[in-house]
Design an enzyme around this catalytic site. Structure first.
Site, mmCIF file in Angstrom:
data_model
loop_
_atom_site.group_PDB
_atom_site.id
_atom_site.type_symbol
_atom_site.label_atom_id
_atom_site.label_comp_id
_atom_site.label_asym_id
_atom_site.label_seq_id
_atom_site.Cartn_x
_atom_site.Cartn_y
_atom_site.Cartn_z
ATOM 1 N N ASP A 147 0.815 -1.212 0.000
ATOM 2 C CA ASP A 147 0.000 0.000 0.000
ATOM 3 C C ASP A 147 0.852 1.268 0.000
ATOM 4 O O ASP A 147 0.511 2.257 -0.654
ATOM 5 C CB ASP A 147 -0.944 0.009 1.196
ATOM 6 N N GLY A 148 1.987 1.249 0.685
ATOM 7 C CA GLY A 148 2.878 2.406 0.694
ATOM 8 C C GLY A 148 3.423 2.715 -0.695
ATOM 9 O O GLY A 148 3.503 3.878 -1.099
ATOM 10 N N HIS A 198 2.714 6.089 -2.805
ATOM 11 C CA HIS A 198 3.853 6.859 -3.310
ATOM 12 C C HIS A 198 3.699 7.096 -4.816
ATOM 13 O O HIS A 198 3.905 8.202 -5.310
ATOM 14 C CB HIS A 198 5.156 6.116 -3.000
#
Length: 118
Positions: A69-70, A74
């Site tokens: 998810d990061g 991003h």
């Protein structure tokens, strides 16, 4: 159709998934772009074009974020302001924001046919 990869290569099976995604995109007639930092991973795939992500995304149709998810968040920050759509493929743990899991890469052909929901 121009597709740009964005990935977190230290995330689990992301390198393997990135290679499979490149092959699936190419087999379905899509133009594959990756950051030059991926040259070592994709050097045997002569169909891959290279440019820095922020440059390549400007005229891309799709960004494929490979990671957790990061990574997807991003990538989303860089896609905002372009006309590119974002497809997330989960190689993290939860994958709440991802649209696909690695075992669904065969579905990537739907990008070319427009058989997807934004």
């Amino acid at each position: 159709m121009k597709v740009v990869l964005f990935h977190h290569l230290q995330k689990g099976n992301a390198p393997e998934v990135a290679r499979k995604v490149c092959l699936a995109l190419h087999r379905n007639g899509m133009e594959v772009w990756a950051d030059p930092r991926c040259l070592g991973l994709l050097k045997d795939m002569d169909f891959v074009c290279y440019a820095p992500f922020l440059e390549a995304i400007q005229d891309a149709d799709v960004a494929v974020a490979i990671g957790g998810d990061g990574t997807i968040l991003h990538c989303a920050r860089h896609v905002v302001g372009t006309s590119a759509k974002l497809l997330g493929i989960n190689t993290g743990r939860l994958g709440f924001l991802a649209s696909m899991e690695p075992d669904q890469i065969g579905e990537i052909a739907r990008l070319q046919t427009g058989d997807y929901r934004v």
